[in-house]
Design an enzyme around this catalytic site. Sequence first.
Site, PDB file in Angstrom:
ATOM      1  N   ASP A  67      -5.230   5.977   7.243  1.00  0.00           N
ATOM      2  CA  ASP A  67      -4.602   4.894   7.994  1.00  0.00           C
ATOM      3  C   ASP A  67      -4.640   5.160   9.497  1.00  0.00           C
ATOM      4  OD1 ASP A  67      -2.753   6.994   8.119  1.00  0.00           O
ATOM      5  OD2 ASP A  67      -1.463   6.114   6.583  1.00  0.00           O
ATOM      6  N   ASN A 136      10.640   6.992   1.958  1.00  0.00           N
ATOM      7  CA  ASN A 136      10.854   5.797   1.140  1.00  0.00           C
ATOM      8  C   ASN A 136       9.791   5.650   0.053  1.00  0.00           C
ATOM      9  OD1 ASN A 136       8.621   5.003   2.587  1.00  0.00           O
ATOM     10  ND2 ASN A 136       9.577   3.216   3.549  1.00  0.00           N
ATOM     11  N   HIS A 138       6.447   5.730   0.528  1.00  0.00           N
ATOM     12  CA  HIS A 138       5.166   5.134   0.905  1.00  0.00           C
ATOM     13  C   HIS A 138       4.053   6.177   0.859  1.00  0.00           C
ATOM     14  CE1 HIS A 138       6.088   6.262   5.298  1.00  0.00           C
ATOM     15  NE2 HIS A 138       4.898   6.807   5.082  1.00  0.00           N
ATOM     16  N   GLU A 143       3.962   0.334   2.140  1.00  0.00           N
ATOM     17  CA  GLU A 143       5.410   0.404   2.165  1.00  0.00           C
ATOM     18  C   GLU A 143       6.022  -0.254   0.923  1.00  0.00           C
ATOM     19  OE1 GLU A 143       6.919   2.110   4.338  1.00  0.00           O
ATOM     20  OE2 GLU A 143       6.241   1.742   6.386  1.00  0.00           O
TER      21      GLU A 143
END
Length: 240
Positions: A67, A136, A138, A143
């Site tokens: 990414d 979280n 991801h 996400e």
Amino acid sequence: MRIVICDNYDEMSKKAALIVASQINMKPNAVLGLATGSTPEGMYRILVDMYNNKEVDFSEVTTFNLDEYYPISKSNSQSYDFFMKKHLFSHINVPEANINIPNGEACDAEKECEEYENKIASFGGIDLQILGIGQNGHIGFNEPDEFLYSNTHKTGLTESTISANSRFFASAGDVPKNALTMGIATILKSKKIVLLACGKSKHDAISKLISGKITTLCPATMLNVHRDLVVICDKEAYHG
């Protein structure tokens, strides 16, 4: 899924580096999927040492990064392009032409993502994908959400991710609000996946991953369907 629990960060980094080096030594023209962030820094440092000691040769390797922030200039010290050069690429012999990172300067984000996805496919997919995991859950910048994208795409970042990444920027307001990221299917097509996790802050995400339950609200749980996943974590990430 195979889980490897390490005593500390250094042991985790060493085990990951040995897997990467073994992949390259078995297949010199291996296609590697690479991650950024603080977690893989130790692994990259050890790989540089292994290269300097002539234990591994990157001259035929091709890399694809997971990414990149969007928009962001390559010269920005917080871009993943800058990160990879600083921690790995400027220290080893991988040809510049073989390095692939989503272009945070692209005028047309959708076109950039489509071309990136097609280029990965043109190499026959990724042989070994390195992943970190967000607090979280991801992976890449996929996400938690009701729906997840399958292929490389532009995505908005959650407030929790912006907050977690703000330590690298002058302030949370300086963190880009979007990113270009491989999709879940792009990642799952990799032949082998190694996920790294370190510290208590990753315990909740790791617990959800290894529970065997799958939910888009913790994207890493999608890795449960992969046939060759290795999770390397320290005791704090595993036990909390």
